[in-house]
Motif scaffolding. Structure first.
Motif, PDB file in Angstrom:
ATOM      1  N   MET A   1      13.435 -18.905   5.470  1.00 37.61           N
ATOM      2  CA  MET A   1      12.817 -18.388   4.227  1.00 37.61           C
ATOM      3  C   MET A   1      11.826 -19.393   3.695  1.00 37.61           C
ATOM      4  N   LYS A   2      10.647 -18.940   3.317  1.00 32.67           N
ATOM      5  CA  LYS A   2       9.599 -19.843   2.868  1.00 32.67           C
ATOM      6  C   LYS A   2       9.974 -20.517   1.567  1.00 32.67           C
ATOM      7  N   SER A   3       9.490 -21.769   1.433  1.00 32.63           N
ATOM      8  CA  SER A   3       9.775 -22.510   0.206  1.00 32.63           C
ATOM      9  C   SER A   3       8.912 -22.022  -0.927  1.00 32.63           C
ATOM     10  N   PRO A   4       9.443 -21.692  -2.113  1.00 37.15           N
ATOM     11  CA  PRO A   4       8.637 -21.212  -3.246  1.00 37.15           C
ATOM     12  C   PRO A   4       7.668 -22.276  -3.720  1.00 37.15           C
ATOM     13  N   HIS A   5       8.021 -23.528  -3.517  1.00 35.45           N
ATOM     14  CA  HIS A   5       7.124 -24.590  -3.980  1.00 35.45           C
ATOM     15  C   HIS A   5       5.785 -24.547  -3.270  1.00 35.45           C
ATOM     16  N   PHE A   6       5.827 -24.440  -1.959  1.00 39.17           N
ATOM     17  CA  PHE A   6       4.576 -24.426  -1.197  1.00 39.17           C
ATOM     18  C   PHE A   6       3.837 -23.134  -1.387  1.00 39.17           C
ATOM     19  N   ARG A   7       4.537 -22.024  -1.488  1.00 39.59           N
ATOM     20  CA  ARG A   7       3.868 -20.775  -1.783  1.00 39.59           C
ATOM     21  C   ARG A   7       3.142 -20.882  -3.125  1.00 39.59           C
ATOM     22  N   PRO A  40     -17.416 -33.183  -2.333  1.00 39.23           N
ATOM     23  CA  PRO A  40     -16.239 -32.717  -3.074  1.00 39.23           C
ATOM     24  C   PRO A  40     -14.966 -33.045  -2.317  1.00 39.23           C
ATOM     25  N   MET A  41     -13.969 -33.502  -3.014  1.00 39.37           N
ATOM     26  CA  MET A  41     -12.708 -33.907  -2.412  1.00 39.37           C
ATOM     27  C   MET A  41     -11.634 -32.873  -2.699  1.00 39.37           C
ATOM     28  N   VAL A  42     -10.709 -32.723  -1.815  1.00 36.66           N
ATOM     29  CA  VAL A  42      -9.559 -31.845  -1.988  1.00 36.66           C
ATOM     30  C   VAL A  42      -8.324 -32.603  -1.542  1.00 36.66           C
ATOM     31  N   GLY A  43      -7.187 -32.145  -2.048  1.00 35.37           N
ATOM     32  CA  GLY A  43      -5.940 -32.731  -1.603  1.00 35.37           C
ATOM     33  C   GLY A  43      -5.323 -33.652  -2.636  1.00 35.37           C
ATOM     34  N   PRO A  44      -4.168 -34.138  -2.266  1.00 32.70           N
ATOM     35  CA  PRO A  44      -3.393 -33.847  -1.048  1.00 32.70           C
ATOM     36  C   PRO A  44      -3.007 -32.371  -0.942  1.00 32.70           C
ATOM     37  N   ILE A  45      -2.837 -31.899   0.328  1.00 33.82           N
ATOM     38  CA  ILE A  45      -2.545 -30.489   0.599  1.00 33.82           C
ATOM     39  C   ILE A  45      -1.304 -30.411   1.454  1.00 33.82           C
ATOM     40  N   MET A  46      -0.418 -29.540   1.136  1.00 35.59           N
ATOM     41  CA  MET A  46       0.773 -29.275   1.938  1.00 35.59           C
ATOM     42  C   MET A  46       0.952 -27.772   2.047  1.00 35.59           C
ATOM     43  N   LEU A  47       0.665 -27.236   3.268  1.00 37.24           N
ATOM     44  CA  LEU A  47       0.830 -25.803   3.550  1.00 37.24           C
ATOM     45  C   LEU A  47       2.022 -25.651   4.479  1.00 37.24           C
ATOM     46  N   ARG A  48       2.912 -24.734   4.167  1.00 33.56           N
ATOM     47  CA  ARG A  48       4.092 -24.526   4.983  1.00 33.56           C
ATOM     48  C   ARG A  48       4.212 -23.048   5.316  1.00 33.56           C
ATOM     49  N   ASP A  49       4.019 -22.729   6.596  1.00 34.90           N
ATOM     50  CA  ASP A  49       4.182 -21.374   7.127  1.00 34.90           C
ATOM     51  C   ASP A  49       3.396 -20.348   6.313  1.00 34.90           C
ATOM     52  N   GLU A  50       2.136 -20.697   6.030  1.00 29.80           N
ATOM     53  CA  GLU A  50       1.303 -19.777   5.270  1.00 29.80           C
ATOM     54  C   GLU A  50       0.712 -18.736   6.211  1.00 29.80           C
ATOM     55  N   SER A  51       0.457 -17.538   5.674  1.00 31.04           N
ATOM     56  CA  SER A  51      -0.081 -16.446   6.497  1.00 31.04           C
ATOM     57  C   SER A  51      -1.558 -16.664   6.780  1.00 31.04           C
ATOM     58  N   ILE A  52      -2.049 -15.945   7.804  1.00 35.27           N
ATOM     59  CA  ILE A  52      -3.452 -16.053   8.191  1.00 35.27           C
ATOM     60  C   ILE A  52      -4.348 -15.593   7.038  1.00 35.27           C
ATOM     61  N   ASP A  53      -3.972 -14.554   6.370  1.00 38.63           N
ATOM     62  CA  ASP A  53      -4.808 -14.036   5.292  1.00 38.63           C
ATOM     63  C   ASP A  53      -4.984 -15.073   4.194  1.00 38.63           C
ATOM     64  N   GLN A  54      -3.882 -15.773   3.831  1.00 35.89           N
ATOM     65  CA  GLN A  54      -3.988 -16.769   2.786  1.00 35.89           C
ATOM     66  C   GLN A  54      -4.853 -17.955   3.209  1.00 35.89           C
ATOM     67  N   VAL A  55      -4.750 -18.349   4.509  1.00 34.31           N
ATOM     68  CA  VAL A  55      -5.564 -19.460   4.992  1.00 34.31           C
ATOM     69  C   VAL A  55      -7.038 -19.070   5.041  1.00 34.31           C
TER      70      VAL A  55
END
Length: 673
Positions: A1-7, A40-55
């Motif tokens: 089950m995906k973590s709500p934090h990363f979602r 422009p800078m981004v991050g830090p980034i932590m993606l966990r089991d994200e769907s293709i559509d979201q990426v």
């Protein structure tokens, strides 16, 4: 089950809660822009089991472009961890590579759109075409196309090796353009960079590591030196100088052209310098006198030997224009591709001992092209003109050829045997026992005696007495026609003819011209025809005392006369056989089977009146069968006084007066006191 934090983290990013100020500063640009060290800078980034559509939605925010996607996409999830802040370009590079690894390609479509497709379909979706070098781009999994055009390598040989390096999920193979010597490759930018690096290393001229060098010669002939060097390197040394090394002779300028690695020049400097030295005159003449052989025959044998060896040398590839390694190409054939070879090994004078090659000392075992052989029949000698080695080799061969051949004396008895009705041959009629063509015994029967399986004694001097044709009653039906002897040598024919020569008309012309005396007549051309018994024997003498005899018998008989154009001509019957018999010295060979049947007619007259006496007298007709039997006894001569012992024994049987004359003529008389 995906973590709500990363979602929640990705949702916050997409809603602009954390990164909205950064995207507001970004300018739309192509996805192929290299990563920048500032922006422009981004991050830090932590993606966990994200769907293709979201990426893909995240890519839209970072690039400012709209991503066009099909209804169905590969089922995959993306996981990415960036623990430090990075530029937007670096973040896009990381996400593009992750999408490529999961079977999704991003293809730019103008300046405002990106097209997301399965990786296998990227080639048909017009990916970005890179005109220049790919080495200045940031390595990534972004799909792009590049045309690679080769200069020295052949594209048909290069592409099978490169195909193994491409992404197997990329779909179809590269497109090859043979005539342009080019190939269109669609793959990730990182793979295109690797292929471009390989092309830069391998697409080089083959002769980049070799240099030519010219060796003008002072004393030697260029083609002769090249042939000598080529013979030296025809064995294991060939692998030591590299496959790219070649040397050719230019006889017009008398120099050797060497193409090799510069590290080999020192070795060839010394090698060619040793060969190009002043020497004695190229040729010399010598007369070789023969003792036993015939000069004409020996010269023919030697000439054929020299010609055969020179032809074999030419077939083995000693032509000066031929490269050192590899087979000659057929006319019009495409040159074979150069196979990758290791760097040539540096060869120096210390690597090979030149004296072991026979350059300073030693002799050749091959004839030169300067050799000439002639026969001088008057003095029975061989005239040789050639190099020192040529003369030496010819002398060695002549010594082995000019030897005294073994001799043999063949005693012959030709007997005509009258056959009775029950006899099948003259041999059986005489009661002889013959095994493998050789006489081994006899049997005989008569009034008061019966001899069965008697052993034959081969030591009797006289062959006629040995076979007993005139000493026993059983031989009264045999008539000795001739008893000659043949002296000959190994493989030389010996011939005997017993008979007569009869004149025969070979042509006949009715001559109607009148001579000065007023007489006309006929003109006839008369030849001679030999009629009788001919025996031809060719012996092959072995070193163990054995003798192989090739025997040919020809018998001609006059059967009667026939009239041709009013001229009587003899009617000749012919009988001939050929046989090959092996025997030991002193054994008696028996050959028969030449039979003839003749008819005789006799009349017994009753009175002196010719006609009445012939009419009323008795008449008889008889058919007589005869068989010619040949007895041959070969005796191998030893070239000593023992060879004449048989003849001296016969002389001793002469009457005293004749015996003394013969002994005196042969200088056999005892010394006078």
């Amino acid at each position: 089950m995906k973590s709500p934090h990363f979602r929640l983290s990705l949702s916050a990013l997409l809603l602009g809660g954390l990164l909205t100020p950064l995207f507001s500063q970004a300018q739309p640009g192509p996805a192929s822009a290299p990563a920048a060290t500032s922006g422009p800078m981004v991050g830090p980034i932590m993606l966990r089991d994200e769907s293709i559509d979201q990426v893909l939605a995240l890519i839209e925010r970072w690039t400012g472009r709209t991503v066009l996607r099909p209804n169905t996409m590969p089922a995959a999830t993306i996981t990415l961890t960036l623990r430090e802040s990075v530029t937007q370009a670096e973040a896009v590079q990381a996400v593009e590579t992750l999408l490529n690894l999961n079977g999704i390609a991003l293809t730019p479509l103008g300046t405002r759109f990106l097209k997301a497709t399965p990786l296998a379909l990227a080639k048909s979706e017009a990916p970005e075409f890179i005109e220049g070098s790919t080495l200045g781009l940031t390595p990534s999994g972004r799909i792009a196309s590049k045309l690679f055009q080769l200069t020295f390598l052949r594209i048909g040989e290069f592409m099978p090796q490169v195909t193994a390096l491409l992404n197997p999920a990329g779909g179809s193979a590269p497109i090859v353009f043979e005539k342009a010597n080019a190939a269109l490759i669609t793959d990730s930018v990182s793979n295109l960079q690797r292929i471009e690096t390989l092309v830069a290393r391998l697409d080089q001229p083959i002769l980049s590591s070799v240099q030519p060098k010219f060796y003008p010669l002072t004393f030697a002939k260029a083609s002769d030196v090249v042939n000598k060097i080529r013979a030296l390197f025809s064995g294991p040394l060939q692998s030591q100088i590299g496959t790219a090394t070649t040397f050719n002779a230019d006889d017009r300028t008398n120099q050797i052209i060497l193409v090799s690695d510069p590290r080999q020049h020192g070795f060839f400097d010394e090698l060619i310098g040793k060969l190009d030295v002043k020497s004695d005159p190229n040729t010399r003449n010598e007369v070789i006198y023969l003792k036993h052989a015939v000069a004409k025959d020996v010269a023919q044998i030697l000439s054929q030997l020299v010609s055969g060896q020179n032809n074999a040398a030419r077939s083995a590839g000693t032509d000066a224009s031929r490269p050192l390694t590899g087979a000659a190409q057929a006319p019009g054939a495409q040159p074979a591709p150069a196979a990758p070879t290791p760097a040539p090994v540096a060869v120096t004078a210390n690597t090979v001992n030149l004296s072991s090659l026979g350059l300073e000392a030693g002799s050749s075992n091959q004839f030169s092209s300067l050799l000439t052989i002639l026969s001088e029949e008057r003095s029975n000698s061989i005239v040789v003109s050639g190099t020192v080695d040529d003369v030496r080799l010819i002398n060695e061969l002549v010594t082995k050829i000019d030897v005294l051949l073994a001799q043999v004396r063949i005693e012959v008895v030709i007997a005509e045997v009258t056959l009775n009705d029950n006899a099948s041959s003259g041999i059986s009629e005489l009661g002889l026992q013959v095994t493998d063509g050789k006489l081994v015994g006899f049997s005989s029967a008569g009034a008061g005696y019966n001899i069965s399986n008697a052993t034959f004694s081969a030591g009797t001097t006289d062959l006629t007495a040995a076979i007993g044709l005139s000493t026993t009653p059983r031989k009264t039906n045999a008539v000795i026609l001739s008893q000659p002897n043949i002296m000959t040598t190994h493989n030389r024919k010996g011939e005997i003819f017993v008979g007569e020569s009869r004149p025969t008309i070979s042509s006949y012309i009715n001559d109607n011209t009148t001579t000065a005396g007023g007489v006309g007549g006929y003109r006839s051309t008369v030849g001679q025809q030999e009629i009788g018994i001919e025996l031809i024997v060719t012996p092959l003498i072995g070193t163990d005392g054995s003798v192989q005899l090739e025997i040919e018998q020809n018998v001609d008989d006059v059967l009667g006369e026939i009239e041709i154009d009013g001229n009587p001509q003899p009617r000749v019957g012919k009988r001939n056989t050929k046989s090959f018999v092996s025997a030991r010295s002193g054994e008696i060979i028996v050959v028969g089977g030449l039979q003839r049947t003749s008819q005789t007619k006799r009349t017994n007259r009753l009175g002196p009146i010719p006609i009445l006496g012939d009419l009323f007298g008795s008449r008889t007709r008889e058919n007589a069968r005869t068989d010619l039997v040949f007895f041959l006894r070969p005796t191998v001569l030893t070239n000593t006084s023992a060879d004449g012992a048989a003849a001296i024994e016969q002389v001793e049987k002469f009457p005293k007066a004749q015996r003394e004359k013969v002994r005196e003529a042969l200088d056999l008389s005892p010394p006078k006191s």
